[in-house]
Scaffold this active site. Structure first.
Site, PDB file in Angstrom:
ATOM      1  N   CYS A   1      -0.236  -3.370  -5.013  1.00 26.61           N
ATOM      2  CA  CYS A   1      -1.058  -4.040  -4.099  1.00 26.61           C
ATOM      3  C   CYS A   1      -0.709  -3.678  -2.800  1.00 26.61           C
ATOM      4  CB  CYS A   1      -0.953  -5.581  -4.614  1.00 26.61           C
ATOM      5  SG  CYS A   1      -1.522  -6.655  -3.103  1.00 26.61           S
TER       6      CYS A   1
ATOM      7  N   CYS B   1      -0.240  -6.952  -0.558  1.00 23.28           N
ATOM      8  CA  CYS B   1       1.170  -7.622  -1.188  1.00 23.28           C
ATOM      9  C   CYS B   1       2.247  -7.009  -0.252  1.00 23.28           C
ATOM     10  CB  CYS B   1       1.286  -7.280  -2.416  1.00 23.28           C
ATOM     11  SG  CYS B   1      -0.048  -8.209  -3.479  1.00 23.28           S
TER      12      CYS B   1
END
Length: 282
Positions: free
Chosen positions: A50, A53
């Site tokens: 991600c 993230c």
């Protein structure tokens, strides 16, 4: 699933001297530790692939003010949504996107859920909301709005407070404002913030108006942020449709606006398209 493309383009160097101290066990173990410590629990539900993230881990999670506050007031847990108890947590709490941030009180009750990457100021504000909600101006503004007749000026005043505090509820109420009053005046500061939060389609007439106004380029962070929003939204749309042509069309149309900004080492449009195509096919 979203990727932060401008983070790939821009050269971002982060220097930090600390970070949020995260547990790496199960949610059940972290809840037990929070209960014993009589502290709320902060959970970062992430995936290894991600982009947002990783960006948050390199920025907000190492911000000195955020680090100091969260380490003093929370037990914190990093939870991979695709391993161990991660899938069960995803299902139990209705998580469908990364990152998702969960906040529990010391009794184990879920008190807040935030979807999407957060900047340091947003993360700090949310943490203070959870620890002491009545101290936040958003708390008072919400009470005022709920007691109002909910006319346009009432909603506008509430949106203004949400924006000033970079509150995670801004997107919800900005979307409500845009749905009720779609003819936004982009010269009005509050309605400009509504546009930034609620309009994600680069083909929208309002988007064309925003991008074409050179006055907006002067606030480069906001201008690039909006372009990044279009990139992320369109990428998600293209992935769902499994059609790279959707992404290619957007890049061709938006890239000239990106070139108006001072982006270090910005590649050519052709090179960037080639890179995005490679990421898309993975």
């Amino acid at each position: 699933m979203k990727l932060t493309f401008l983070a790939i383009i821009a050269l971002i160097s982060t220097y930090s001297f600390g970070q949020i101290t995260f547990e790496h066990g199960t949610l059940e173990e972290a809840l037990a530790k929070a209960k014993q410590a009589k502290k709320p629990l902060f959970v970062d539900v992430y995936a290894t692939w991600c982009g947002p993230c990783k960006q948050m881990a390199a920025t907000a999670f190492v911000d000195p003010e955020v680090t100091k506050y969260y380490n003093a007031n929370f037990i914190s847990l990093k939870l991979d949504g695709e391993k161990n108890d991660g899938p069960g947590v995803m299902q139990k709490y209705g998580i469908s996107a990364y990152p998702t941030l969960l906040y529990f009180n010391s009794n184990g009750d879920l008190v807040a859920k935030v979807v999407g990457g957060q900047q340091a100021k947003q993360l700090l504000s949310k943490g203070k909301d959870v620890v002491n909600p009545e101290s936040n101006p958003v708390f008072a503004a919400n009470k005022t709005y709920q007691k109002s007749k909910k006319k346009q000026e009432d909603l506008k005043a509430y949106v203004k407070v949400l924006q000033e505090n970079e509150h995670d509820s801004l997107e919800k109420y900005a979307a409500e404002y845009y749905q009720k009053y779609p003819n936004l005046n982009l010269k009005d500061p509050v309605e400009l913030d509504v546009f930034k939060s609620a309009v994600h389609d680069y083909k929208s007439p309002l988007s064309k108006q925003f991008l074409s106004d050179d006055e907006n380029v002067k606030n480069q962070d906001a201008y690039l942020g909006k372009i990044n929003d279009y990139f992320m939204t369109t990428y998600q749309e293209a992935k769902i449709a499994n059609d790279f042509a959707i992404m290619e069309k957007m890049v061709v149309e938006i890239f000239p606006y990106l070139q108006k900004c001072n982006v270090p080492d910005l590649p050519s449009q052709a090179d960037y398209l080639e890179y995005v195509k490679g990421q898309f096919s993975k």
